[in-house]
Design an enzyme around this catalytic site. Structure first.
Site, PDB file in Angstrom:
ATOM      1  N   GLY A 237       8.362  20.338  11.875  1.00 22.88           N
ATOM      2  CA  GLY A 237       8.963  19.775  13.080  1.00 22.88           C
ATOM      3  C   GLY A 237       8.138  18.787  13.856  1.00 22.88           C
ATOM      4  O   GLY A 237       8.657  18.144  14.783  1.00 22.88           O
ATOM      5  N   PRO A 274       5.178  21.215   7.378  1.00 18.53           N
ATOM      6  CA  PRO A 274       5.471  19.850   7.837  1.00 18.53           C
ATOM      7  C   PRO A 274       6.137  19.020   6.753  1.00 18.53           C
ATOM      8  O   PRO A 274       5.793  19.137   5.574  1.00 18.53           O
ATOM      9  CB  PRO A 274       4.073  19.288   8.160  1.00 18.53           C
ATOM     10  CG  PRO A 274       3.149  20.030   7.259  1.00 18.53           C
ATOM     11  CD  PRO A 274       3.745  21.408   7.083  1.00 18.53           C
ATOM     12  N   GLY A 275       7.084  18.219   7.139  1.00 19.73           N
ATOM     13  CA  GLY A 275       7.724  17.293   6.206  1.00 19.73           C
ATOM     14  C   GLY A 275       7.533  15.892   6.738  1.00 19.73           C
ATOM     15  O   GLY A 275       6.667  15.140   6.286  1.00 19.73           O
ATOM     16  N   TYR A 316      22.380  10.416  12.441  1.00 21.68           N
ATOM     17  CA  TYR A 316      21.746  10.880  13.691  1.00 21.68           C
ATOM     18  C   TYR A 316      21.683   9.792  14.756  1.00 21.68           C
ATOM     19  O   TYR A 316      21.051   9.995  15.785  1.00 21.68           O
ATOM     20  CB  TYR A 316      20.294  11.295  13.439  1.00 21.68           C
ATOM     21  CG  TYR A 316      20.030  12.256  12.323  1.00 21.68           C
ATOM     22  CD1 TYR A 316      20.604  13.531  12.313  1.00 21.68           C
ATOM     23  CD2 TYR A 316      19.164  11.919  11.293  1.00 21.68           C
ATOM     24  CE1 TYR A 316      20.312  14.417  11.298  1.00 21.68           C
ATOM     25  CE2 TYR A 316      18.866  12.808  10.284  1.00 21.68           C
ATOM     26  CZ  TYR A 316      19.448  14.056  10.284  1.00 21.68           C
ATOM     27  OH  TYR A 316      19.151  14.935   9.283  1.00 21.68           O
ATOM     28  N   CYS A 342      31.939   0.802   2.770  1.00 20.43           N
ATOM     29  CA  CYS A 342      33.205   0.669   3.481  1.00 20.43           C
ATOM     30  C   CYS A 342      33.350   1.767   4.525  1.00 20.43           C
ATOM     31  O   CYS A 342      34.161   2.702   4.372  1.00 20.43           O
ATOM     32  CB  CYS A 342      34.355   0.685   2.486  1.00 20.43           C
ATOM     33  SG  CYS A 342      34.185  -0.650   1.306  1.00 20.43           S
ATOM     34  N   TYR A 371      13.274  11.852   4.701  1.00 20.21           N
ATOM     35  CA  TYR A 371      14.739  11.931   4.811  1.00 20.21           C
ATOM     36  C   TYR A 371      15.369  10.566   4.534  1.00 20.21           C
ATOM     37  O   TYR A 371      16.366  10.194   5.147  1.00 20.21           O
ATOM     38  CB  TYR A 371      15.159  12.505   6.169  1.00 20.21           C
ATOM     39  CG  TYR A 371      14.459  13.813   6.454  1.00 20.21           C
ATOM     40  CD1 TYR A 371      14.826  14.964   5.769  1.00 20.21           C
ATOM     41  CD2 TYR A 371      13.386  13.887   7.343  1.00 20.21           C
ATOM     42  CE1 TYR A 371      14.152  16.151   5.972  1.00 20.21           C
ATOM     43  CE2 TYR A 371      12.702  15.083   7.559  1.00 20.21           C
ATOM     44  CZ  TYR A 371      13.096  16.208   6.868  1.00 20.21           C
ATOM     45  OH  TYR A 371      12.430  17.380   7.063  1.00 20.21           O
TER      46      TYR A 371
END
Ligand SMILES: *Cc1c(COP(=O)(O)O)cnc(C)c1O
Length: 413
Positions: A237, A274-275, A316, A342, A371
């Site tokens: 996070g 962690p990412g 997001y 489209c 991501y």
């Protein structure tokens, strides 16, 4: 900085990104290995006590990226059988793998059991019972922690907030003790830890500290009920700078100090997942401008990649810095930067001020290392981009651009 302009041309480490584009084409994801390594070391160095860093594979699942972390001694946080497959292929030690996710199936549990992973982060009583059943069939005892929902507001985007009562993740704080007592009675369950993860892209780590304090209190209660906890998994996070003018990078030293203070006095191994922090700012997406158009007062810069390649702006409303690959002193243009898909929601930026990049020239979408490719799809039957990993003055294609045949693999007329 891994990405910088020299004489108005973008470099990643010592490679001119333009040279990559010439050889590999667009759209292309370009990653900096040294950025990944230095982010990992920065994170690792901040913690003094016993800890392991389990890279959240969903942020960037390319084998070469996972392998980079495996070589630094990292573990992996996985959420599916597919991610387990990748983590093992890339050389992550099974004893450093934690398995998160609300919907682990019997088949996935069996796979992870066979690999003897560090622990399952259990998210419901149903899942606990299912794991116990599978373990019994296999004659095994399975290490678990519960993902406890501390009900702390992480103050981030609602789609990436996970630790509130209204979110689907984890078990409620108030019911955790009772669940641990139930788990203790199960013969094939070995309680080892507590896990929590309250959300993503946190620029202020105070909510993680608040959650840690609540979890520390729970561990005391568990101990007084005779349940030994040896692992605390603090989740991931920690946020990164997407917007140079607005975001401030959280201090990893402060984060480490807060977490270690909250769990001070316990004999625990800390696990981190962690990412984004490790990979987010180590990647860019390079795309070529195809056309310009205006509909009345609105200008559009239309590029050759879209929401199928990088979904974050559409999903997001996420902000990404976008700049020309080569700065040319063209006049500034206020425009929506949009792709070929489209969908009205197919945009990288809206009302964005950028030097006008001419048709045929390239733009760079920054902070696309996390991501990005992992959320890509073949929507509109578009082959997915290539991925390139740079190290020093060399670059290597670590995933080929998909070809048309890839689009129909497994299909029948
Ligand atoms: C997504 C996720 C992470 C990684 O989150 P980042 O914000 O990328 O650090 C870690 N743990 C769990 C359980 C997750 O779902």
């Amino acid at each position: 900085m891994a990405f910088r302009y020299v004489d108005n041309e973008l470099y990643v480490e010592n490679v001119k990104v333009g040279d990559i584009v010439r050889e590999v084409g667009t759209p292309v994801y370009v990653y900096s290995k040294n950025h990944f390594v230095s982010q990992f070391r920065k994170f690792d160095r901040a913690f003094k006590g016993n800890h392991i860093i389990c890279f959240a594979v969903k942020a960037n699942s390319n084998l070469a990226v996972i392998k980079t972390f495996a070589e630094l001694g990292a573990g992996a946080d996985i959420v599916s059988k597919g991610e387990l497959f990748r983590a093992l292929k890339a050389g992550i030690e099974p004893s450093k793998i934690v398995f998160s996710g609300v919907a682990k199936t019997k088949d996935e549990i069996e796979h992870a059991l066979e690999s003897s992973i560090l622990m399952f982060n259990v998210e419901s009583e149903d899942e606990l019972l299912n794991i116990n059943t599978v373990a019994k069939e296999k004659g095994r005892k399975v290490p678990i922690s519960f993902r406890v929902n501390p009900d702390v507001d992480p103050k981030t985007h609602p789609y990436i907030s996970t630790g509130l009562k209204k979110n689907k993740f984890g078990v409620p704080y108030d019911e955790a003790l009772e669940l641990y007592l139930k788990a203790k009675k199960l013969e094939n369950i070995d309680i080892v830890g507590v896990q929590f993860h309250i959300g993503s892209q946190l620029l202020d780590t105070k909510p993680i500290y608040d959650a840690s304090v609540r979890i520390a209190k729970l561990i005391k209660e568990l101990q007084s009920d005779g349940i030994e906890i040896s692992v605390v998994d603090v989740g991931g996070g920690v946020g990164i700078v997407y917007n140079e003018n607005e975001d401030k990078e959280p201090s990893i030293e402060t984060y480490a100090e807060q977490v270690e203070r909250a769990f001070n006095g316990f004999d625990l191994k800390l696990v981190f997942e962690p990412g984004r922090f490790l990979v987010g700012n180590g990647g860019v997406l390079v795309s070529r401008v195809v056309y310009h158009k205006s509909n009345g007062p609105k200008n559009f810069m239309i590029v050759d990649s879209g929401m199928n390649d990088l979904l974050r702006p559409s999903l997001y409303n996420a902000y990404h810095e976008i700049k020309p690959l080569v700065k040319k002193d063209n006049k500034m243009l206020k425009c929506d930067i949009v792709g070929p898909i489209c969908e009205t929601g197919d945009f990288f930026a809206r009302d964005y001020e950028i030097e006008d990049v001419k048709n045929g020239d390239c733009i760079v979408v920054f902070s696309a290392g996390a991501y990005g490719f992992t959320m890509s799809s073949n929507y509109n039957s578009r082959p997915r981009p290539a991925e390139v990993l740079v190290e020093g003055d060399r670059f290597r294609i670590v995933r080929k651009r998909e070809i048309l045949e890839d689009l129909i693999r497994g299909e029948e007329l």
